[in-house]
Design a protein around this motif. Structure first.
Motif, short mmCIF file in Angstrom:
data_model
loop_
_atom_site.label_atom_id
_atom_site.label_comp_id
_atom_site.label_asym_id
_atom_site.label_seq_id
_atom_site.Cartn_x
_atom_site.Cartn_y
_atom_site.Cartn_z
N ASN A 48 -8.24 -14.90 13.25
CA ASN A 48 -8.50 -13.64 13.94
C ASN A 48 -7.99 -12.54 13.04
O ASN A 48 -6.81 -12.51 12.70
N SER A 49 -8.87 -11.65 12.67
CA SER A 49 -8.51 -10.62 11.70
C SER A 49 -7.64 -9.53 12.31
O SER A 49 -7.89 -9.06 13.41
N PHE A 50 -6.61 -9.15 11.57
CA PHE A 50 -5.75 -8.04 11.94
C PHE A 50 -5.98 -6.86 11.01
O PHE A 50 -5.40 -5.80 11.20
N SER A 51 -6.81 -7.05 9.98
CA SER A 51 -6.89 -6.04 8.93
C SER A 51 -8.33 -5.65 8.61
O SER A 51 -9.28 -6.22 9.13
N GLN A 52 -8.45 -4.72 7.68
CA GLN A 52 -9.74 -4.25 7.22
C GLN A 52 -10.29 -5.12 6.09
O GLN A 52 -11.34 -4.82 5.54
N ASP A 105 -5.20 8.10 3.27
CA ASP A 105 -6.37 8.41 4.10
C ASP A 105 -6.23 7.88 5.52
O ASP A 105 -6.75 8.46 6.46
N ASP A 106 -5.56 6.74 5.66
CA ASP A 106 -5.41 6.08 6.96
C ASP A 106 -3.99 5.52 7.06
O ASP A 106 -3.68 4.50 6.46
N PRO A 107 -3.11 6.18 7.83
CA PRO A 107 -1.71 5.75 7.90
C PRO A 107 -1.51 4.31 8.39
O PRO A 107 -0.48 3.71 8.12
N LEU A 108 -2.50 3.72 9.07
CA LEU A 108 -2.38 2.34 9.53
C LEU A 108 -2.84 1.32 8.48
O LEU A 108 -2.61 0.13 8.64
N PHE A 109 -3.50 1.77 7.43
CA PHE A 109 -4.07 0.85 6.46
C PHE A 109 -3.01 -0.12 5.95
O PHE A 109 -1.89 0.30 5.65
N TYR A 143 0.80 -1.23 0.00
CA TYR A 143 0.00 0.00 0.00
C TYR A 143 0.83 1.28 0.00
O TYR A 143 0.29 2.36 0.19
N GLU A 144 2.11 1.14 -0.25
CA GLU A 144 2.97 2.31 -0.31
C GLU A 144 2.46 3.28 -1.38
O GLU A 144 2.28 2.92 -2.54
N GLY A 145 2.17 4.51 -0.97
CA GLY A 145 1.71 5.55 -1.89
C GLY A 145 0.26 5.42 -2.34
O GLY A 145 -0.21 6.23 -3.13
N GLU A 146 -0.44 4.40 -1.87
CA GLU A 146 -1.84 4.19 -2.28
C GLU A 146 -2.78 5.11 -1.51
O GLU A 146 -2.50 5.53 -0.39
#
Length: 194
Positions: A166-170, A67-71, A59-62
Protein backbone atom coordinates in the motif's frame (compact mmCIF):
# COMPACT_ATOMS: atom_id res chain seq x y z
CA UNK A 1 30.93 -12.39 19.89
CA UNK A 2 30.76 -9.18 21.92
CA UNK A 3 27.44 -7.37 21.86
CA UNK A 4 27.64 -3.79 20.63
CA UNK A 5 26.07 -1.22 22.93
CA UNK A 6 23.60 1.05 21.15
CA UNK A 7 24.38 4.73 21.54
CA UNK A 8 24.40 7.78 19.25
CA UNK A 9 27.59 6.64 17.52
CA UNK A 10 26.53 3.04 16.90
CA UNK A 11 23.05 4.22 15.84
CA UNK A 12 24.68 6.42 13.18
CA UNK A 13 26.85 3.52 12.08
CA UNK A 14 23.79 1.28 11.81
CA UNK A 15 22.02 3.87 9.64
CA UNK A 16 24.83 3.51 7.10
CA UNK A 17 22.74 0.55 5.92
CA UNK A 18 20.73 3.23 4.10
CA UNK A 19 23.68 5.16 2.68
CA UNK A 20 23.18 6.13 -0.96
CA UNK A 21 19.49 5.17 -0.83
CA UNK A 22 16.34 7.24 -0.82
CA UNK A 23 15.38 6.20 2.70
CA UNK A 24 13.71 8.17 5.47
CA UNK A 25 14.51 7.32 9.10
CA UNK A 26 12.99 9.30 11.95
CA UNK A 27 12.12 8.64 15.59
CA UNK A 28 9.92 10.72 17.84
CA UNK A 29 8.55 10.54 21.35
CA UNK A 30 5.28 8.69 21.90
CA UNK A 31 2.97 11.46 23.08
CA UNK A 32 -0.52 10.20 22.14
CA UNK A 33 -2.61 7.14 22.91
CA UNK A 34 -3.27 7.09 19.16
CA UNK A 35 0.27 6.47 17.95
CA UNK A 36 -0.60 7.33 14.35
CA UNK A 37 -0.51 10.99 15.39
CA UNK A 38 3.08 10.54 16.56
CA UNK A 39 3.99 8.68 13.35
CA UNK A 40 2.51 11.55 11.33
CA UNK A 41 4.55 14.10 13.29
CA UNK A 42 7.71 12.09 12.54
CA UNK A 43 6.82 11.95 8.83
CA UNK A 44 6.22 15.71 8.73
CA UNK A 45 9.51 16.35 10.60
CA UNK A 46 7.58 17.94 13.47
CA UNK A 47 8.95 15.45 15.99
CA UNK A 48 12.56 15.17 17.03
CA UNK A 49 14.43 12.14 18.24
CA UNK A 50 14.04 12.17 22.04
CA UNK A 51 17.62 10.89 22.36
CA UNK A 52 18.98 13.53 19.98
CA UNK A 53 20.32 10.85 17.63
CA UNK A 54 20.75 11.03 13.86
CA UNK A 55 17.82 10.94 11.49
CA UNK A 56 17.74 10.68 7.71
CA UNK A 57 15.64 12.97 5.53
CA UNK A 58 16.58 12.35 1.88
CA UNK A 59 14.65 15.42 0.71
CA UNK A 60 15.96 18.03 3.11
CA UNK A 61 16.46 21.23 1.11
CA UNK A 62 15.43 19.57 -2.17
CA UNK A 63 13.20 21.32 -4.71
CA UNK A 64 10.43 18.73 -4.35
CA UNK A 65 10.16 19.49 -0.63
CA UNK A 66 10.22 23.24 -1.22
CA UNK A 67 7.29 22.83 -3.64
CA UNK A 68 5.41 20.39 -1.39
CA UNK A 69 6.21 20.37 2.36
CA UNK A 70 4.84 16.79 2.65
CA UNK A 71 7.01 15.38 -0.13
CA UNK A 72 7.51 12.46 -0.63
CA UNK A 73 4.44 11.44 1.40
CA UNK A 74 1.02 11.44 -0.25
CA UNK A 75 -0.53 12.30 3.09
CA UNK A 76 0.28 11.94 6.78
CA UNK A 77 -2.00 11.28 9.75
CA UNK A 78 -2.54 14.58 11.53
CA UNK A 79 -5.96 14.29 13.19
CA UNK A 80 -7.60 11.53 15.26
CA UNK A 81 -9.94 10.65 12.39
CA UNK A 82 -6.98 9.84 10.12
CA UNK A 83 -5.90 6.86 12.19
CA UNK A 84 -8.56 4.47 10.90
CA UNK A 85 -7.69 5.24 7.27
CA UNK A 86 -3.96 4.68 7.84
CA UNK A 87 -4.53 1.59 9.99
CA UNK A 88 -6.00 -0.12 6.90
CA UNK A 89 -2.75 0.44 4.97
CA UNK A 90 -0.46 -1.61 7.24
CA UNK A 91 -0.12 -5.05 8.74
CA UNK A 92 1.49 -5.93 12.04
CA UNK A 93 4.69 -7.86 11.45
CA UNK A 94 6.13 -10.28 14.05
CA UNK A 95 9.38 -9.21 15.71
CA UNK A 96 11.06 -12.36 14.38
CA UNK A 97 10.64 -10.99 10.84
CA UNK A 98 11.65 -7.38 11.48
CA UNK A 99 15.39 -7.87 10.94
CA UNK A 100 14.82 -9.13 7.38
CA UNK A 101 12.48 -6.18 6.74
CA UNK A 102 15.10 -3.69 7.97
CA UNK A 103 17.64 -5.32 5.62
CA UNK A 104 15.12 -5.16 2.75
CA UNK A 105 14.71 -1.42 3.32
CA UNK A 106 18.49 -1.14 3.00
CA UNK A 107 18.58 -3.09 -0.25
CA UNK A 108 16.97 -0.30 -2.29
CA UNK A 109 15.02 -2.68 -4.50
CA UNK A 110 11.49 -3.90 -5.04
CA UNK A 111 12.92 -7.29 -6.06
CA UNK A 112 10.89 -10.06 -4.47
CA UNK A 113 13.86 -12.35 -3.75
CA UNK A 114 16.84 -10.51 -2.29
CA UNK A 115 18.90 -13.70 -2.23
CA UNK A 116 19.36 -13.36 -6.00
CA UNK A 117 21.01 -9.93 -5.58
CA UNK A 118 24.66 -9.64 -6.64
CA UNK A 119 27.08 -10.43 -3.78
CA UNK A 120 24.18 -11.26 -1.45
CA UNK A 121 26.05 -13.82 0.66
CA UNK A 122 29.06 -11.53 1.16
CA UNK A 123 27.00 -8.48 2.12
CA UNK A 124 24.43 -10.19 4.33
CA UNK A 125 26.41 -10.48 7.61
CA UNK A 126 27.19 -6.74 7.74
CA UNK A 127 23.64 -5.80 6.73
CA UNK A 128 22.22 -8.05 9.42
CA UNK A 129 24.63 -6.62 12.01
CA UNK A 130 23.42 -3.09 11.25
CA UNK A 131 19.78 -4.25 11.22
CA UNK A 132 20.23 -5.87 14.65
CA UNK A 133 21.59 -2.59 16.01
CA UNK A 134 18.57 -0.71 14.68
CA UNK A 135 16.21 -3.34 16.06
CA UNK A 136 17.94 -3.24 19.46
CA UNK A 137 16.62 0.29 19.99
CA UNK A 138 13.11 -1.13 20.31
CA UNK A 139 12.57 -3.30 23.40
CA UNK A 140 10.40 -6.38 23.71
CA UNK A 141 6.77 -5.31 23.59
CA UNK A 142 7.36 -2.95 20.66
CA UNK A 143 4.80 -3.40 17.88
CA UNK A 144 5.97 -3.30 14.26
CA UNK A 145 3.92 -2.46 11.18
CA UNK A 146 4.64 -2.47 7.45
CA UNK A 147 2.83 -1.50 4.28
CA UNK A 148 4.09 -4.69 2.58
CA UNK A 149 1.89 -7.76 2.34
CA UNK A 150 3.23 -11.29 2.63
CA UNK A 151 2.27 -14.93 2.71
CA UNK A 152 2.50 -17.07 5.84
CA UNK A 153 2.71 -16.16 9.51
CA UNK A 154 6.41 -15.29 9.85
CA UNK A 155 7.57 -13.62 6.66
CA UNK A 156 11.14 -13.80 5.46
CA UNK A 157 11.48 -10.52 3.61
CA UNK A 158 14.60 -11.87 1.89
CA UNK A 159 12.60 -14.47 -0.03
CA UNK A 160 9.02 -13.33 -0.49
CA UNK A 161 7.62 -14.86 -3.67
CA UNK A 162 5.21 -11.97 -4.13
CA UNK A 163 5.08 -8.71 -2.29
CA UNK A 164 2.18 -6.28 -2.62
CA UNK A 165 2.19 -2.92 -0.94
CA UNK A 166 0.00 0.00 0.00
CA UNK A 167 1.67 3.16 -1.16
CA UNK A 168 2.37 5.98 1.28
CA UNK A 169 4.35 8.08 -1.18
CA UNK A 170 4.44 9.71 -4.59
CA UNK A 171 6.89 7.05 -5.80
CA UNK A 172 6.19 3.92 -7.86
CA UNK A 173 7.20 1.71 -4.94
CA UNK A 174 7.76 2.35 -1.27
CA UNK A 175 8.30 0.04 1.65
CA UNK A 176 8.33 0.92 5.28
CA UNK A 177 8.45 -0.05 8.90
CA UNK A 178 6.79 1.70 11.82
CA UNK A 179 7.92 0.73 15.32
CA UNK A 180 5.70 1.68 18.24
CA UNK A 181 6.27 1.31 21.97
CA UNK A 182 5.30 3.26 25.09
CA UNK A 183 8.17 5.74 24.67
CA UNK A 184 8.97 6.11 20.98
CA UNK A 185 7.56 5.87 17.46
CA UNK A 186 9.95 5.26 14.58
CA UNK A 187 9.36 5.50 10.84
CA UNK A 188 11.82 3.84 8.42
CA UNK A 189 10.79 4.13 4.78
CA UNK A 190 12.42 3.44 1.43
CA UNK A 191 11.29 5.13 -1.80
CA UNK A 192 12.02 3.79 -5.25
CA UNK A 193 11.07 4.83 -8.79
CA UNK A 194 10.79 1.73 -10.94
Amino acid sequence: MEETRLDARTWSQALELYKWLCTFVGVGAREHDEWWLDAGAVMRLQAHDPRGWEFIDPYEGEEERLDDPLFPWLDTPSAPGDAERFRKLVWEVPRASVRSLIVLLGAGTSRSDLTTSPNWEERLPERERRAELILSRFPEGTCFYTNLSWKGENPDFYRQSSRGHNSFSQFDWDAGLIAVNDDEVAVLWNFLST
